[in-house]
Design a protein around this motif. Sequence first.
Motif, PDB file in Angstrom:
ATOM      1  N   ASP A 143     -74.392  34.013  14.761  1.00  0.00           N
ATOM      2  CA  ASP A 143     -73.411  33.023  14.297  1.00  0.00           C
ATOM      3  C   ASP A 143     -72.505  32.640  15.469  1.00  0.00           C
ATOM      4  N   PRO A 144     -72.980  31.734  16.333  1.00  0.00           N
ATOM      5  CA  PRO A 144     -72.228  31.412  17.563  1.00  0.00           C
ATOM      6  C   PRO A 144     -70.820  30.874  17.292  1.00  0.00           C
ATOM      7  N   ALA A 145     -70.589  30.288  16.112  1.00  0.00           N
ATOM      8  CA  ALA A 145     -69.265  29.752  15.799  1.00  0.00           C
ATOM      9  C   ALA A 145     -68.205  30.851  15.732  1.00  0.00           C
ATOM     10  N   LEU A 146     -68.644  32.120  15.670  1.00  0.00           N
ATOM     11  CA  LEU A 146     -67.710  33.248  15.729  1.00  0.00           C
ATOM     12  C   LEU A 146     -66.865  33.187  17.010  1.00  0.00           C
ATOM     13  N   VAL A 147     -67.452  32.661  18.084  1.00  0.00           N
ATOM     14  CA  VAL A 147     -66.696  32.515  19.342  1.00  0.00           C
ATOM     15  C   VAL A 147     -65.563  31.512  19.163  1.00  0.00           C
ATOM     16  N   ASN A 148     -65.794  30.447  18.385  1.00  0.00           N
ATOM     17  CA  ASN A 148     -64.723  29.489  18.097  1.00  0.00           C
ATOM     18  C   ASN A 148     -63.633  30.129  17.240  1.00  0.00           C
ATOM     19  N   ARG A 149     -64.067  30.905  16.252  1.00  0.00           N
ATOM     20  CA  ARG A 149     -63.110  31.414  15.269  1.00  0.00           C
ATOM     21  C   ARG A 149     -62.253  32.554  15.816  1.00  0.00           C
ATOM     22  N   ASP A 150     -62.839  33.393  16.670  1.00  0.00           N
ATOM     23  CA  ASP A 150     -62.114  34.589  17.125  1.00  0.00           C
ATOM     24  C   ASP A 150     -62.542  34.950  18.545  1.00  0.00           C
ATOM     25  N   PRO A 151     -62.176  34.088  19.521  1.00  0.00           N
ATOM     26  CA  PRO A 151     -62.697  34.279  20.886  1.00  0.00           C
ATOM     27  C   PRO A 151     -62.276  35.607  21.524  1.00  0.00           C
ATOM     28  N   VAL A 169     -73.175  29.614  27.196  1.00  0.00           N
ATOM     29  CA  VAL A 169     -72.628  29.247  25.885  1.00  0.00           C
ATOM     30  C   VAL A 169     -72.845  27.741  25.756  1.00  0.00           C
ATOM     31  N   GLU A 170     -73.418  27.318  24.631  1.00  0.00           N
ATOM     32  CA  GLU A 170     -73.688  25.890  24.460  1.00  0.00           C
ATOM     33  C   GLU A 170     -72.926  25.345  23.259  1.00  0.00           C
TER      34      GLU A 170
END
Lengths: 369, 127
Positions: free
Chosen positions: B86-94, B59-60
């Motif tokens: 959409d990697p930011a999905l990990v930020n929004r809903d880990p 994960v970067e």
Amino acid sequence: MLTSAAKTALYGAHVSLGAKMSPFGGFLMPIVYTSILDEHKAVRTAAGLFDLSHMGQLVARGPAVAEWLDRLTVNRVAGMREGQARYNIFTNERGGAHDDAILYRFPEDWLIVVNAANTAKMWELLQASKPAQVALENRTPQSALIAIQGPRAAEILAPLCGADLDGLRSYHALRTRLADGAGGVEVEIARTGYTGEDGFEIFLPAGAAPAVWERLLVAGTTHGLRPAGLGARDVLRLEAGMPLYGHELDEDITPLQAGLGWAVRWEKSDFIGKTALAAQKAADDYDRIVGVVMDGKAPARAGYAVHADGRRVGEVRSGSIAPALGGRNIATALVAKAASAPGTRLTIEIRGTEHPATVVPLPFYKRPA
Amino acid sequence: MSQPADRFYTKEHEWVKIEGQTATVGITDYAQSSLGDIVYVELPAPGAALERGKPLGVVESVKAVSDIYAPLPGTVAEVNAAVEDDPALVNRDPFGEGWLIKVSLTGDASPDGLLDAAAYAEFVRSL
């Protein structure tokens, strides 16, 4: 390094804003407050406020400052007028860079702003080489540097300051008073920066920094100003094609290799490294810094190998996602001349896999006129 | 920071939710918050074999590359195409939509050595 990192005068402000703090250049600095991408966007579209108090502030005074500095650097110092600022590079005998710096000429003295990681080295180098009649002072510990950068920086700063900022041109500086809520403070304001946007750098006494920082944050609220950390700053400078010492420039990477040949004034009678640089220019077979845009989504990072036609041609020196380029991944790489022309197809080795990329002209981003 | 109680955790900040012979793997809220804006995930192909404790992908964030370690042994059954896109999905809903892979468990898939939610919360508090 076992020495603990120092704190800038704004350390408390950063902590209360929830910043992630990390050691950088000997100081605990804010890397990010909320989101590097949001802070980047604020600077490109409104304004960002940076604490750059880690940077070295060296002051030189005396009759022979210009002649002395002209011997140590590639750009012209003697021709600078009062109120002018100029980018310059201090070179070694091999033409490599001791540091890159901005020199500011004020009526009574000169300010040399160096990279935080190089302050000690530059202090020693300047002390050792200065003529007897030049007085040199390292004012870094008792000083602060606050930058306000972005298209709305001028309208936020102007009402707090006694001087005519409209009349302050790019790469110029002035001394003025700035509102601090307690009668004002003497500062130097320069129209310089490291983001590719319009903006100002404010040099001031450390003790006044917290009040000025707070005033600026409050004044900027309705303009979209946000505090921005060193994480956003690195993305901004890379998009703008500006070198970072230790990446695009170092003791072994010359200004010519870094694409900073425009700053080398060959008509200067002599300066340290001139002979080596002239030989490098004549041979024109040196590795050089290029801009690279990745085809795919994998970010390039400093140190990754660069290949062309199955052969290693260089390495990545900086890399980041570039929000200003629609989220494409950009990098600088130090590559062989044969692989340096814009349009050249390269591959970047990332965890054992080759990822295609293309050489592009620098800068990646230019602000709208 | 609350940790869902329906799954296990590692000290490297992965979570694993076991349902029968399948496990879903992601990174914790603490991990995504520490990393900041996530801009890229590199996940193994379906069918790849995973060894407990060995790197399965990365994960970067804008600034950093972080390895993801397999909490349990198995075979990759599915990767979350939505987070690749959409990697930011990990930020929004880990713990939810930001899951990374589903694993068909093989070999010794006992959760011994993993932390439960309370133990992981305790571990995070100690950092």
